[in-house]
Design a protein around this motif. Sequence first.
Motif, short mmCIF file in Angstrom:
data_model
loop_
_atom_site.label_atom_id
_atom_site.label_comp_id
_atom_site.label_asym_id
_atom_site.label_seq_id
_atom_site.Cartn_x
_atom_site.Cartn_y
_atom_site.Cartn_z
N LEU A 7 78.84 28.28 59.74
CA LEU A 7 79.67 28.67 58.61
C LEU A 7 80.85 29.55 59.05
O LEU A 7 81.97 29.40 58.55
CB LEU A 7 78.81 29.41 57.58
CG LEU A 7 77.75 28.56 56.86
CD1 LEU A 7 76.84 29.43 56.00
CD2 LEU A 7 78.42 27.50 55.99
N GLU A 8 80.59 30.46 59.97
CA GLU A 8 81.69 31.32 60.43
C GLU A 8 82.72 30.54 61.24
O GLU A 8 83.94 30.75 61.08
CB GLU A 8 81.12 32.48 61.27
CG GLU A 8 80.55 33.60 60.45
CD GLU A 8 80.26 34.83 61.29
OE1 GLU A 8 80.39 35.95 60.76
OE2 GLU A 8 79.90 34.66 62.47
N THR A 9 82.24 29.65 62.09
CA THR A 9 83.16 28.91 62.97
C THR A 9 84.01 27.91 62.21
O THR A 9 85.22 27.78 62.45
CB THR A 9 82.37 28.19 64.07
OG1 THR A 9 81.59 29.14 64.80
CG2 THR A 9 83.31 27.46 65.02
N ASP A 10 83.40 27.18 61.27
CA ASP A 10 84.11 26.09 60.58
C ASP A 10 84.79 26.54 59.30
O ASP A 10 85.80 25.93 58.90
CB ASP A 10 83.13 24.96 60.24
CG ASP A 10 82.58 24.27 61.48
OD1 ASP A 10 83.13 24.53 62.57
OD2 ASP A 10 81.62 23.50 61.37
N LEU A 11 84.30 27.59 58.68
CA LEU A 11 84.80 27.95 57.34
C LEU A 11 85.67 29.20 57.34
O LEU A 11 86.73 29.22 56.70
CB LEU A 11 83.62 28.13 56.39
CG LEU A 11 83.96 28.30 54.91
CD1 LEU A 11 84.52 27.01 54.33
CD2 LEU A 11 82.73 28.74 54.12
N GLY A 47 72.89 17.32 51.16
CA GLY A 47 73.66 18.36 51.83
C GLY A 47 74.53 19.16 50.85
O GLY A 47 74.49 18.98 49.63
N PHE A 48 75.33 20.01 51.45
CA PHE A 48 76.21 20.87 50.65
C PHE A 48 77.50 21.09 51.45
O PHE A 48 77.46 21.28 52.67
CB PHE A 48 75.53 22.21 50.35
CG PHE A 48 76.15 22.96 49.21
CD1 PHE A 48 75.81 22.67 47.91
CD2 PHE A 48 77.11 23.93 49.45
CE1 PHE A 48 76.39 23.36 46.85
CE2 PHE A 48 77.69 24.63 48.41
CZ PHE A 48 77.33 24.34 47.10
N ILE A 49 78.63 21.08 50.74
CA ILE A 49 79.93 21.22 51.38
C ILE A 49 80.64 22.43 50.80
O ILE A 49 80.76 22.57 49.58
CB ILE A 49 80.79 19.95 51.18
CG1 ILE A 49 80.11 18.74 51.81
CG2 ILE A 49 82.18 20.15 51.80
CD1 ILE A 49 80.84 17.43 51.55
N PHE A 50 81.14 23.30 51.70
CA PHE A 50 81.96 24.45 51.33
C PHE A 50 83.41 24.19 51.75
O PHE A 50 83.67 23.64 52.83
CB PHE A 50 81.46 25.73 52.02
CG PHE A 50 80.20 26.29 51.42
CD1 PHE A 50 80.24 27.01 50.24
CD2 PHE A 50 78.98 26.12 52.07
CE1 PHE A 50 79.10 27.55 49.70
CE2 PHE A 50 77.83 26.65 51.53
CZ PHE A 50 77.88 27.36 50.33
N ALA A 93 83.09 23.41 55.77
CA ALA A 93 81.82 23.47 56.51
C ALA A 93 80.77 22.73 55.69
O ALA A 93 80.74 22.83 54.46
CB ALA A 93 81.40 24.92 56.75
N ALA A 94 79.91 22.01 56.39
CA ALA A 94 78.91 21.18 55.71
C ALA A 94 77.51 21.57 56.19
O ALA A 94 77.28 21.75 57.39
CB ALA A 94 79.16 19.70 55.98
N ILE A 95 76.61 21.69 55.23
CA ILE A 95 75.20 21.93 55.51
C ILE A 95 74.47 20.60 55.35
O ILE A 95 74.55 19.96 54.29
CB ILE A 95 74.61 22.99 54.56
CG1 ILE A 95 75.38 24.30 54.68
CG2 ILE A 95 73.12 23.19 54.83
CD1 ILE A 95 75.29 24.95 56.03
N GLY A 96 73.75 20.17 56.40
CA GLY A 96 73.15 18.84 56.36
C GLY A 96 72.05 18.68 55.33
O GLY A 96 72.01 17.67 54.63
#
Length: 259
Positions: free
Chosen positions: A134-138, A89-92, A105-108
């Motif tokens: 991404l818009e909602t969490d970040l 995954g990837f974390i912003f 925000a995290a991408i699984g």
Amino acid sequence: MAENSSKFWFLTYEYFKKDVIKPEDNLVILVHWLLLRNNFLVLGLDNEDNIEQPNDILPTNWTEKEMYKLHYKYDDQLFVLSGVKACDGFIFNLYNVLTKNVASAAIGNVNSAVKWISDSANNKDKFYETIYLLETDLIKPMQKENEDKKNIGTQTKKEDDVSITQLPRHSPVYQPEPCGPINPFPLYGMPDLNPLGGGGMLFDPFMQRRRPNNGRGVLPMARFDPIRPINPDPMMPGSFSRPRPDHMRPPDFDDSLYM
């Protein structure tokens, strides 16, 4: 998502696709595009000196490091976008430098998300779900924080203005109560408790100055009951002001008679 927004995404992706080195670089392009859509402007990489010139172009060599760190500006506030890969995954993280608050925000799965991004025409649902995440969490939490701060500042200013305009121009003056029935318990002694009301044994600073008292042993201006009649012998004025003739013993007076 509107059609013109999708076209803008295609233009952005095609412009930065030449810089892609790692699969997760595609996710950074997507987040950068979303930040531009929400009125963020990129300033540069970490520790760069040109952060005072915001624009919409990612800085040179933005894909060289494993951990991404980009500066953005929104509404005169500085934000730091960081991104790091975690397993598949990837974390912003979006960090507000002024308030010290962070949105994440995290991408699984990076590979699946890159597939949806690079071929969004055939994966619209997944592509839009990723954008919404991404818009909602970040992004939205940082914008909401800034808007709430503005509203609080505006409301506080309005309350201050209203409180100033509502202040009385003159201090309230005591108004006596209207005449009513006679009190069966008169307020005896109240003049002593309230010297400003007049009378009483306490000194009234607003009372007119009294005539000086020249009596011996009496302080000037004192409220003092005389210890003797003012003129005990009307036929002899000033009888207490000086000795009378019979105050002294006559010459050759002999009082041995009583011994």
